[in-house]
Design a protein around this motif. Structure first.
Motif, PDB file in Angstrom:
ATOM      1  N   GLN A   1       0.830  -1.209   0.000  1.00 24.58           N
ATOM      2  CA  GLN A   1       0.000   0.000   0.000  1.00 24.58           C
ATOM      3  C   GLN A   1       0.864   1.259   0.000  1.00 24.58           C
ATOM      4  O   GLN A   1       0.491   2.284  -0.576  1.00 24.58           O
ATOM      5  CB  GLN A   1      -0.929  -0.014   1.211  1.00 24.58           C
ATOM      6  N   GLU A   2       2.029   1.177   0.636  1.00 25.43           N
ATOM      7  CA  GLU A   2       2.912   2.338   0.731  1.00 25.43           C
ATOM      8  C   GLU A   2       4.001   2.329  -0.331  1.00 25.43           C
ATOM      9  O   GLU A   2       4.798   3.280  -0.420  1.00 25.43           O
ATOM     10  CB  GLU A   2       3.529   2.400   2.133  1.00 25.43           C
ATOM     11  N   GLY A   3       4.066   1.251  -1.131  1.00 22.39           N
ATOM     12  CA  GLY A   3       5.038   1.179  -2.212  1.00 22.39           C
ATOM     13  C   GLY A   3       6.466   1.010  -1.752  1.00 22.39           C
ATOM     14  O   GLY A   3       7.399   1.532  -2.373  1.00 22.39           O
ATOM     15  N   VAL A   4       6.672   0.260  -0.655  1.00 21.95           N
ATOM     16  CA  VAL A   4       8.026   0.041  -0.149  1.00 21.95           C
ATOM     17  C   VAL A   4       8.324  -1.456  -0.052  1.00 21.95           C
ATOM     18  O   VAL A   4       7.430  -2.292  -0.139  1.00 21.95           O
ATOM     19  CB  VAL A   4       8.229   0.705   1.238  1.00 21.95           C
ATOM     20  N   ALA A   5       9.599  -1.759   0.141  1.00 21.87           N
ATOM     21  CA  ALA A   5      10.049  -3.144   0.235  1.00 21.87           C
ATOM     22  C   ALA A   5       9.780  -3.708   1.631  1.00 21.87           C
ATOM     23  O   ALA A   5       9.427  -2.989   2.569  1.00 21.87           O
ATOM     24  CB  ALA A   5      11.538  -3.235  -0.083  1.00 21.87           C
TER      25      ALA A   5
ATOM     26  N   SER B   1       5.502  -2.744  -8.448  1.00 20.15           N
ATOM     27  CA  SER B   1       5.449  -1.681  -9.455  1.00 20.15           C
ATOM     28  C   SER B   1       4.391  -2.055 -10.488  1.00 20.15           C
ATOM     29  O   SER B   1       4.200  -3.231 -10.795  1.00 20.15           O
ATOM     30  CB  SER B   1       6.808  -1.497 -10.137  1.00 20.15           C
ATOM     31  N   ILE B   2       3.700  -1.058 -10.998  1.00 19.83           N
ATOM     32  CA  ILE B   2       2.648  -1.280 -12.002  1.00 19.83           C
ATOM     33  C   ILE B   2       3.015  -0.482 -13.245  1.00 19.83           C
ATOM     34  O   ILE B   2       3.260   0.731 -13.164  1.00 19.83           O
ATOM     35  CB  ILE B   2       1.272  -0.850 -11.467  1.00 19.83           C
ATOM     36  N   GLN B   3       3.075  -1.161 -14.382  1.00 23.37           N
ATOM     37  CA  GLN B   3       3.521  -0.525 -15.620  1.00 23.37           C
ATOM     38  C   GLN B   3       2.820  -1.140 -16.818  1.00 23.37           C
ATOM     39  O   GLN B   3       2.278  -2.248 -16.720  1.00 23.37           O
ATOM     40  CB  GLN B   3       5.042  -0.691 -15.754  1.00 23.37           C
ATOM     41  N   PRO B   4       2.800  -0.433 -17.955  1.00 23.68           N
ATOM     42  CA  PRO B   4       2.194  -1.012 -19.155  1.00 23.68           C
ATOM     43  C   PRO B   4       2.905  -2.296 -19.571  1.00 23.68           C
ATOM     44  O   PRO B   4       4.129  -2.386 -19.543  1.00 23.68           O
ATOM     45  CB  PRO B   4       2.381   0.088 -20.202  1.00 23.68           C
ATOM     46  N   ALA B   5       2.113  -3.301 -19.919  1.00 24.52           N
ATOM     47  CA  ALA B   5       2.686  -4.583 -20.340  1.00 24.52           C
ATOM     48  C   ALA B   5       3.303  -4.449 -21.730  1.00 24.52           C
ATOM     49  O   ALA B   5       2.887  -3.623 -22.546  1.00 24.52           O
ATOM     50  CB  ALA B   5       1.602  -5.653 -20.349  1.00 24.52           C
TER      51      ALA B   5
ATOM     52  N   GLY C   1      -2.701  -7.720  -0.885  1.00 21.96           N
ATOM     53  CA  GLY C   1      -2.926  -6.336  -1.270  1.00 21.96           C
ATOM     54  C   GLY C   1      -2.606  -6.034  -2.720  1.00 21.96           C
ATOM     55  O   GLY C   1      -2.849  -4.911  -3.189  1.00 21.96           O
ATOM     56  N   VAL C   2      -2.063  -7.022  -3.446  1.00 25.97           N
ATOM     57  CA  VAL C   2      -1.717  -6.799  -4.853  1.00 25.97           C
ATOM     58  C   VAL C   2      -2.967  -6.504  -5.674  1.00 25.97           C
ATOM     59  O   VAL C   2      -3.000  -5.570  -6.483  1.00 25.97           O
ATOM     60  CB  VAL C   2      -0.966  -8.019  -5.432  1.00 25.97           C
ATOM     61  N   GLY C   3      -4.016  -7.312  -5.474  1.00 29.78           N
ATOM     62  CA  GLY C   3      -5.254  -7.099  -6.214  1.00 29.78           C
ATOM     63  C   GLY C   3      -5.824  -5.722  -5.973  1.00 29.78           C
ATOM     64  O   GLY C   3      -6.306  -5.060  -6.902  1.00 29.78           O
ATOM     65  N   TRP C   4      -5.764  -5.263  -4.729  1.00 28.24           N
ATOM     66  CA  TRP C   4      -6.295  -3.948  -4.391  1.00 28.24           C
ATOM     67  C   TRP C   4      -5.503  -2.853  -5.108  1.00 28.24           C
ATOM     68  O   TRP C   4      -6.083  -1.902  -5.642  1.00 28.24           O
ATOM     69  CB  TRP C   4      -6.237  -3.746  -2.878  1.00 28.24           C
ATOM     70  N   LYS C   5      -4.164  -2.999  -5.140  1.00 24.84           N
ATOM     71  CA  LYS C   5      -3.336  -1.995  -5.827  1.00 24.84           C
ATOM     72  C   LYS C   5      -3.624  -1.985  -7.323  1.00 24.84           C
ATOM     73  O   LYS C   5      -3.686  -0.912  -7.945  1.00 24.84           O
ATOM     74  CB  LYS C   5      -1.859  -2.291  -5.587  1.00 24.84           C
TER      75      LYS C   5
END
Length: 402
Positions: A153-157, A201-205, A338-342
């Motif tokens: 949720q916070e985008g950290v490791a 990370s979320i990016q265009p495939a 939490g991946v699905g939520w992101k």
């Protein structure tokens, strides 16, 4: 029913009991605390953990089943550099007081207070333990997922130190070795294994992502009623080949300027999820698309045309402009973290940026998640002709206007 709840000071004796019981057979634990009187060890641990809990700088969690505490986790949230330096100084000053009488302080300090060299913002799993009687009831994995979800949720490791035995458990949760093992110089038979779970990370495939996304989609969807109704007899290789071909076409449309997008969620270089959506104009402005659906070899074409054909007909008749969300797939190992939520938030943000409501067709399995996110039913339920238990729920979420 398993619950994860904040621990209180009153819980600490039970948390200590669980920790001591779970680590009683651990070789490093015996080497460090083997000469400590058990009662002295217990009292010292209760005092130390109570002080830590009351400082409020960490998350103390308990796993509860039928009113009984069965597990404990202590999570440290991301810290500022100045806070780390202050904490390290305090640890050095109180090094001798940190351990009960009889502790092998030299070994304890070497193994439990070493500098891991972590330079990035991160959550750190300080402690995870489950009552040996309950170690197969998912308490441990659920306590682990709690911190992983916060980090996503916070985008950290997320970082932790594992034993050799524990590494496969963490690897299944997306952790990878982080540098070399921390081997004791005092007694080299003892080692801890630093591990890291990369931020999502979320990016265009891209086309090169598709072979990795195909099995994610298959594993995520094959247990579901819709997929079983349509593709029960499709082999994994045929399903994956069909997926790659289908989405190569989608990416080609995107690259030609059509308002479609496939996003991949990655942890490091490893794909763990995807979403597919498109922006649609009002019905009267939409270009007609009569391209027939293609199905993988082995599909029950009649049943696939039934339920998916009804779905396509519904989507084509939506009169207003909207963001049409077609697919979300999360690898089973990443589900519940939490991946699905992101990934869902990425689609909702796309709809919001375009000023459009987001629509989707939910399976029975996925519908509760969408309801939690604010989606509501907005059209007649789509029901398979040959099996009235196979259904899709058209749903919509409108963005609130500022």
């Amino acid at each position: 029913m398993l619950q994860i709840l904040p621990a209180t000071a009153e819980d600490v004796p039970r948390l200590v009991e669980i920790g001591h019981s779970a680590f009683a057979g651990n070789a490093l634990d015996r080497a460090v605390f083997g000469d400590v009187d058990p009662q002295v060890h217990r009292e010292h641990s209760i005092k130390r953990q109570t002080k830590m809990l009351e400082k409020g700088e960490m998350f103390f969690l308990k796993a509860v089943v039928a009113g009984e505490i069965v597990g404990v986790a202590i999570w440290a949230p991301p810290k500022k550099e100045e806070d780390k330096a202050k904490e390290k100084k305090e640890e050095e000053a109180n090094k001798e007081k940190e351990w009960p009488p009889g502790t092998n302080v030299e070994l304890a300090t070497e193994m439990f207070m070493h500098d891991a060299g972590i330079k990035e913002p991160h959550y750190y799993l300080c402690f995870l333990s489950v009552d040996p009687k309950y170690q197969r009831n998912k308490a441990g994995s659920t306590l682990l997922r709690w911190g992983c979800k916060k980090a996503d949720q916070e985008g950290v490791a997320v970082h932790l130190d594992s034993t050799k035995v524990g590494m496969p458990v963490y690897e299944r949760a997306g952790f990878e070795p982080f540098g070399p093992p921390h081997v004791s110089k005092i007694d080299p038979q003892h080692a801890l294994y630093p591990m890291r779970r990369a931020p999502l990370s979320i990016q265009p495939a891209t086309l090169t992502d598709l072979p990795a996304l195909a099995p994610i989609h298959r594993l995520a969807f094959f247990p579901g009623a819709i997929t079983q109704y349509c593709f029960r007899d499709v082999s994994p290789s045929n399903f994956d080949a069909w997926f790659v071909k289908r989405f190569a076409g989608v990416l080609e449309k995107r690259d030609k300027g059509e308002k479609v997008e496939v996003l991949v969620g990655k942890r490091g270089d490893k794909a763990v999820a995807l979403v597919y959506y498109g922006l649609e104009l009002e019905l009267e402005k939409r270009e007609k698309d009569d391209t027939p659906r293609q199905f993988p070899e082995g599909a029950n074409v009649e049943q696939a045309m039934d339920i998916l054909g009804q779905m396509d007909a519904h989507i084509k008749k939506i009169p207003f402009a909207h963001c049409s969300w077609h697919i979300i797939s999360v690898h089973p190992d990443a589900q519940g973290t939490g991946v699905g939520w992101k990934m869902m938030q990425a689609v909702l943000e796309a709809g919001k940026a375009a000023g459009l409501p987001v629509t989707l067709e939910a399976t029975e399995e996925g519908r509760p998640m969408y309801q939690l996110a604010g989606f509501k039913d907005f059209a007649e339920v789509i029901v398979a002709n040959d099996d009235d238990s196979v259904k899709l729920w058209p749903m919509i979420v409108e963005h609130s206007k500022a």
